[in-house]
Write an enzyme that holds these catalytic residues in place. Sequence first.
Site, mmCIF file in Angstrom:
data_model
loop_
_atom_site.group_PDB
_atom_site.id
_atom_site.type_symbol
_atom_site.label_atom_id
_atom_site.label_comp_id
_atom_site.label_asym_id
_atom_site.label_seq_id
_atom_site.Cartn_x
_atom_site.Cartn_y
_atom_site.Cartn_z
ATOM 1 N N ILE A 75 -0.104 -1.110 -1.159
ATOM 2 C CA ILE A 75 0.307 -1.956 -0.038
ATOM 3 C C ILE A 75 -0.315 -3.327 -0.214
ATOM 4 O O ILE A 75 -1.524 -3.456 -0.376
ATOM 5 C CB ILE A 75 -0.166 -1.358 1.315
ATOM 6 C CG1 ILE A 75 0.327 0.080 1.482
ATOM 7 C CG2 ILE A 75 0.281 -2.238 2.482
ATOM 8 C CD1 ILE A 75 1.827 0.227 1.511
ATOM 9 N N ALA A 120 -5.075 -6.035 -0.188
ATOM 10 C CA ALA A 120 -4.184 -4.942 -0.617
ATOM 11 C C ALA A 120 -4.969 -3.636 -0.606
ATOM 12 O O ALA A 120 -6.200 -3.645 -0.457
ATOM 13 C CB ALA A 120 -3.671 -5.208 -2.027
ATOM 14 N N LYS A 121 -4.294 -2.551 -0.738
ATOM 15 C CA LYS A 121 -4.966 -1.251 -0.920
ATOM 16 C C LYS A 121 -3.989 -0.299 -1.576
ATOM 17 O O LYS A 121 -2.770 -0.407 -1.366
ATOM 18 C CB LYS A 121 -5.386 -0.676 0.442
ATOM 19 C CG LYS A 121 -6.489 0.355 0.341
ATOM 20 C CD LYS A 121 -7.829 -0.334 0.222
ATOM 21 C CE LYS A 121 -8.982 0.639 0.161
ATOM 22 N NZ LYS A 121 -10.262 -0.077 0.273
ATOM 23 N N GLY A 122 -4.515 0.630 -2.366
ATOM 24 C CA GLY A 122 -3.663 1.627 -3.009
ATOM 25 C C GLY A 122 -4.237 3.012 -2.805
ATOM 26 O O GLY A 122 -5.413 3.161 -2.440
#
Length: 435
Positions: A75, A120-122
Amino acid sequence: MSVSPDQDIFSELELAYKPDNIYFQIITALLQAAELLNLPRQLKLILAQPKNELMVHFPVRMDDGTTRLFKGYRIQHNNVLGPYKGGIRYHQDIGLDHVKALAAIMTAKNALVRLPFGGAKGAVKVDPRRMSSDELMRLTRRFTSAMGNNIGPDYDIPAPDVGTNAQIMAWVADTFMNLHEPNRRIEGLRVVTGKPIEFGGSHGRDKATGQGLVYVLEEMLPEMGFDISRVTFSLVGYGNVGSWTGRLLTQRGAKMKAVMDHTGAVRDDRGLDAAMLHAHVMKTGGVAGFSGGEKMDTQSFYSTPVDLFIPAALEQMITPENAAWLQCKVVVEAANAPTTPLAEDYLLKKGIAVLPAILCNAGGVTVSYFEWKQNRQAEQWDADFVDQQLQKQMVAAAHRVKAMARKFTCDMRTASYCAALEYIGQVYSLRGIFP
Ligand code: NAD
């Protein structure tokens, strides 16, 4: 900070507000800060949704010859300040809204520290403890290839988070480098931070989040009436962030009275030995069974009288129920969003201060920025220089938060979001909305 949502923004975006959903909790806090700053409505709309949401499904061959299909997320919340930046989590209880919330937190954190990054982050929905090392390598390589050019050294730069580590970052970098043309391969090294030192990592990255938290406490505690060398504390979580926080605070003379993780809780009113507890966790996978302390139940853990209560595990762990058990003076958020808004409301009314995550745990991404910078310049900084630079950044961020708290006479979470969003607002007003 109140817990009431900005229904106007949510209804324009056709989002059905859910009070227990972590995404709505984080966006509500951001929107309240935006309101206080009088930011334009279009900025609120932009921040209330991520810019890009990538969801992938990919197969991985397991050691027993079977194939499993995994779900992964990346994201990208906002990139007005620079390339997207944020960790990758491997955990079995992860979903889209959870990753969206963590990505929005990264936007605010990077802005608060004035790093040239967006947020962001995953994540991959998987229990890494149930995978062999070879399975984790194949999963990581396949996830990296599934993300394709949605990540990149000047576009979106992941890092470790819960359930991932330096080895996993090395596999991400190696895969990315192999998927790109030979003449651009070396750029690929900085597609990810938190790498092992031998393969482009930075000195001080491993301990960075705990070290940054100690610098923030050195800055904030004296004005709150505490001396860091005499405080007592308890910790939830003894992974990367928790164990470094425990080791570095006890090295400063603080006393660690109790620690809880997913395996159980241990205590010693005279002070647990942080280094020995870390060695025990490395060997056994958790704090349970540590011979240097006494076993305790969950409620007794939360009720232990301490100056600082430090959540360093997962999100939403401090609920109104266990907040009522706390006998501390300050909650220091080492984990992201560990306190639910209702629990925070309760704590503030009881006179317990909450030092928010985007300030307290920003040390990790700050040293990740140093690593990215060292990779760009083909340099390696020494450990003392990394610490000095980190201290400078953390002290400056703490000053920004204190200044906002004075300006708006508000709690520290609101102040830290205001310090972040004021900067984002300035950049948006300079850049305008394209076209
Ligand atoms: P980690 O995987 O190394 O450790 C997680 C810890 O949480 C473990 O000790 C585990 O036992 C504990 N835990 C898990 N479930 C639990 C439960 N139900 N009850 C009690 N304890 C439980 O992860 P980490 O990297 O230390 O991250 C911890 C937090 O800090 C996360 O919120 C993460 O997003 C945040 N954070 C990490 C970094 C970093 O550099 N690693 C940077 C900023 C923020």
